[in-house]
Write an enzyme that holds these catalytic residues in place. Structure first.
Site, PDB file in Angstrom:
ATOM      1  N   HIS A   1     -10.995   6.594   1.811  1.00  0.00           N
ATOM      2  CA  HIS A   1     -11.857   7.823   1.407  1.00  0.00           C
ATOM      3  C   HIS A   1     -13.182   8.000   2.378  1.00  0.00           C
ATOM      4  O   HIS A   1     -13.564   8.999   2.401  1.00  0.00           O
ATOM      5  CB  HIS A   1     -11.881   8.143   0.088  1.00  0.00           C
TER       6      HIS A   1
ATOM      7  N   LEU B   1      10.568  -0.572  -4.227  1.00  0.00           N
ATOM      8  CA  LEU B   1      11.571  -1.379  -5.411  1.00  0.00           C
ATOM      9  C   LEU B   1      12.417  -0.253  -6.041  1.00  0.00           C
ATOM     10  O   LEU B   1      13.698  -0.486  -5.932  1.00  0.00           O
ATOM     11  CB  LEU B   1      11.010  -2.222  -6.216  1.00  0.00           C
ATOM     12  N   GLY B   2      11.679   0.713  -6.220  1.00  0.00           N
ATOM     13  CA  GLY B   2      12.626   2.171  -6.931  1.00  0.00           C
ATOM     14  C   GLY B   2      12.881   1.929  -8.330  1.00  0.00           C
ATOM     15  O   GLY B   2      13.731   1.936  -8.923  1.00  0.00           O
ATOM     16  N   VAL B   3      11.763   1.396  -9.068  1.00  0.00           N
ATOM     17  CA  VAL B   3      11.737   1.533 -10.547  1.00  0.00           C
ATOM     18  C   VAL B   3      10.424   2.264 -10.996  1.00  0.00           C
ATOM     19  O   VAL B   3       9.458   2.549 -10.378  1.00  0.00           O
ATOM     20  CB  VAL B   3      11.898   0.182 -10.890  1.00  0.00           C
TER      21      VAL B   3
ATOM     22  N   ASP C   1      -6.125   2.927  -0.420  1.00  0.00           N
ATOM     23  CA  ASP C   1      -7.569   3.442  -0.088  1.00  0.00           C
ATOM     24  C   ASP C   1      -8.045   2.409   1.022  1.00  0.00           C
ATOM     25  O   ASP C   1      -9.384   1.980   0.779  1.00  0.00           O
ATOM     26  CB  ASP C   1      -8.445   3.611  -1.206  1.00  0.00           C
TER      27      ASP C   1
ATOM     28  N   GLY D   1     -21.953   5.717  -2.219  1.00  0.00           N
ATOM     29  CA  GLY D   1     -22.337   5.183  -1.130  1.00  0.00           C
ATOM     30  C   GLY D   1     -22.364   3.730  -1.201  1.00  0.00           C
ATOM     31  O   GLY D   1     -22.367   3.004  -0.128  1.00  0.00           O
ATOM     32  N   ASN D   2     -21.746   3.167  -2.369  1.00  0.00           N
ATOM     33  CA  ASN D   2     -21.220   1.840  -2.210  1.00  0.00           C
ATOM     34  C   ASN D   2     -19.661   1.629  -1.631  1.00  0.00           C
ATOM     35  O   ASN D   2     -19.470   0.492  -1.518  1.00  0.00           O
ATOM     36  CB  ASN D   2     -21.219   1.328  -3.547  1.00  0.00           C
ATOM     37  N   SER D   3     -19.108   2.464  -1.640  1.00  0.00           N
ATOM     38  CA  SER D   3     -17.665   2.565  -1.225  1.00  0.00           C
ATOM     39  C   SER D   3     -17.395   1.433  -0.074  1.00  0.00           C
ATOM     40  O   SER D   3     -17.954   1.815   1.150  1.00  0.00           O
ATOM     41  CB  SER D   3     -17.006   3.701  -1.051  1.00  0.00           C
TER      42      SER D   3
END
Length: 489
Positions: free
Chosen positions: A134, A292-294, A164, A235-237
């Site tokens: 982001h 995995l589909g669960v 992210d 600003g920390n991201s």
């Protein structure tokens, strides 16, 4: 669980990593074994963070971003986990809605400039940098600034919106780097330190303790965050989270807040997950996650008793998607997964971590309980588009738009009349991918890609093939129409 707070991803710097010698000498050691437990607890002191800052502070960088994005009057609310710029987007959407109501300008939209600052850290001496996705969203130019005031234009090697994560590259040599630690060895109550650029204030240091591990947030199903009380702000991201030995154990990413600023809860992406994603991006330009589909839920004490389990642990499968990797491996709803490739699954939030770090086609061993009895199987994970096909029930008229991660088909005449449109494609199923992040749901109608109305699936594929790394999709949700900006893999 949905908390009555607003989750906000922080505009952050790029971050990078490289293995180096641990700084075990920087932490104050506990008393010798002969000391009683009570005495040991009383004598533990705060680590000497000054040495960590001196050695690794130069590896933390500032990232500035410029670009543009499209804002529409009917745009959906910013999802939890979005960057602080979402507040500006909400204000612009409100303005456009009022303009639309006053002048009847349906579909009002406008392109607005984007400027952002963030935090991060360097991982390799030749300029590999890691940050949050982001942070560089909508970026046309990215600049990385070091603590010695040198500035470099950065190239985005790739992003992974699911976790992210983004990897950048600057052209430089012999850069300072950080040490990587193990999040699995991190303990609740352990000291941690964050370095970043909150509100653009370069190399700001904050400290705190780990307040929880494997914390899954409502809109981040695959990231088991490290929760801390270290002060983190916009600003920390992308900045590093260090343990008391000077090792990076996480990447600061989100906060829970009512005000838009720090209110005691901060969340970091575990560095082992970040490394797994970064290696794929460096090798291929994108990250692929096995499916995995669960659908899984927590095992409460009441459920453990009802299912005759010895303890409330594991991930209880509430749904196994037809035709999915899990179904092909013989898993059923009601099974309780307790291990993946030898890693214990203590809570339901542990499951998506190990699946997210695996790639499509990878075989994993699944240990599970059925009717209280221990069993195991091997599942071959699928790609997201295969999962879409399974969700769509393999309908012959539901082709896959793989870049968007959705199954679509042409509208029937009755559906066209109900939606008051003669063009567009109906969304039959959605899997993890850009469409999920944008909030597209089954039943929505794709009306246009960029400014071109959609008349067929083949046309949509051709438009996506020419779109580059991002695309604006006009979506009809109920009676509302809005453009959504999607990043393509």
């Amino acid at each position: 669980m949905r908390l009555p707070l607003r989750a906000t991803a922080l505009t952050g710097l790029a971050a990078a990593f490289m293995l180096a010698a641990p700084l075990s000498a920087f932490a104050q050691e506990a008393p010798p074994p002969s000391t009683t437990n009570a005495q040991a607890i009383r004598q533990i002191v705060t680590p000497d963070f000054t040495q960590i800052v001196k050695r690794y502070g130069p590896a933390v960088v500032n990232i500035s971003v410029t670009g543009t994005r499209l804002v529409s009057a009917g745009g959906k609310d910013a999802p939890k986990g979005s960057s602080p710029e979402a507040d500006d987007s909400d204000a612009m959407q409100s303005f456009l809605r009022k303009f639309q109501e006053q002048f009847g300008a349906t579909g009002a939209s406008m392109t607005v400039p984007v400027r952002g600052l963030g935090s991060g850290f360097i991982v390799s001496g030749d300029g590999l940098v890691l940050t949050n996705a982001h942070v560089v969203a909508h970026a046309s130019e990215v600049t990385v600034k070091l603590t010695d005031r040198r500035e470099f234009p950065a190239r985005i090697l790739g992003v992974d919106t699911k976790t992210d994560m983004a990897v950048l590259k600057i052209e430089a040599q012999n850069l300072p780097t950080v040490t990587i630690g193990s999040p699995t060895e991190l303990n609740v109550g352990e000291w941690v330190l964050a370095i970043g650029s909150p509100f653009g204030l370069d190399n700001t240091v904050t400290t705190g303790v780990v307040s929880a591990k494997a914390r899954t947030l409502p809109d981040d199903y695959t990231v088991p965050f490290i929760q801390t009380d270290a002060a983190i702000n916009p600003g920390n991201s992308g900045g590093p989270l260090f343990n008391a030995r000077g090792e990076v154990v996480g990447i600061n990413s989100q906060i829970f807040t009512r005000s838009g600023g720090y209110q005691g809860l901060s969340f970091a992406i575990p560095i082992d997950l970040a490394q797994s994603v970064a290696r794929q991006i460096v090798a291929t330009g994108h990250a692929a996650h096995g499916v995995l589909g669960v659908s899984a839920q927590e095992v409460t004490q009441a459920l453990a008793t009802a299912l005759h389990l010895s303890k409330p642990a594991g991930a209880l499968l509430s749904e196994v998607h037809a035709g999915s990797a899990a179904a092909k491996a013989g898993l059923q709803f009601g099974d309780v997964i307790v291990g993946i490739d030898g890693h214990a699954i203590e809570t339901s939030s542990d499951l998506p971590l190990w699946i997210a770090m695996a790639v499509p086609g990878q075989k994993i061993r699944v240990d599970y309980l059925r009717n209280g009895k221990a069993q195991n199987t091997v599942a071959t994970l699928e790609a997201p588009e295969a999962a879409v096909n399974a969700k769509a029930g393999n309908l012959p008229d539901s082709p896959i738009l793989a870049p968007l991660g959705i199954a679509v088909r042409n509208l029937l005449p009755l559906e066209q009349r109900a939606a008051d449109t003669k063009t567009g494609l109906l969304v039959d199923a959605v899997a993890e991918g850009p469409s999920t992040k944008a909030g597209i749901e089954p039943g929505d109608i794709l009306l246009a890609i960029n400014q071109t109305p959609l008349t067929s699936v083949e046309q949509a594929r051709q438009l996506l093939a020419k779109a580059g790394k991002s695309v604006a999709v006009l979506v009809q949700h109920g009676g509302d129409k809005s453009y959504l900006a999607l990043s393509l893999p």
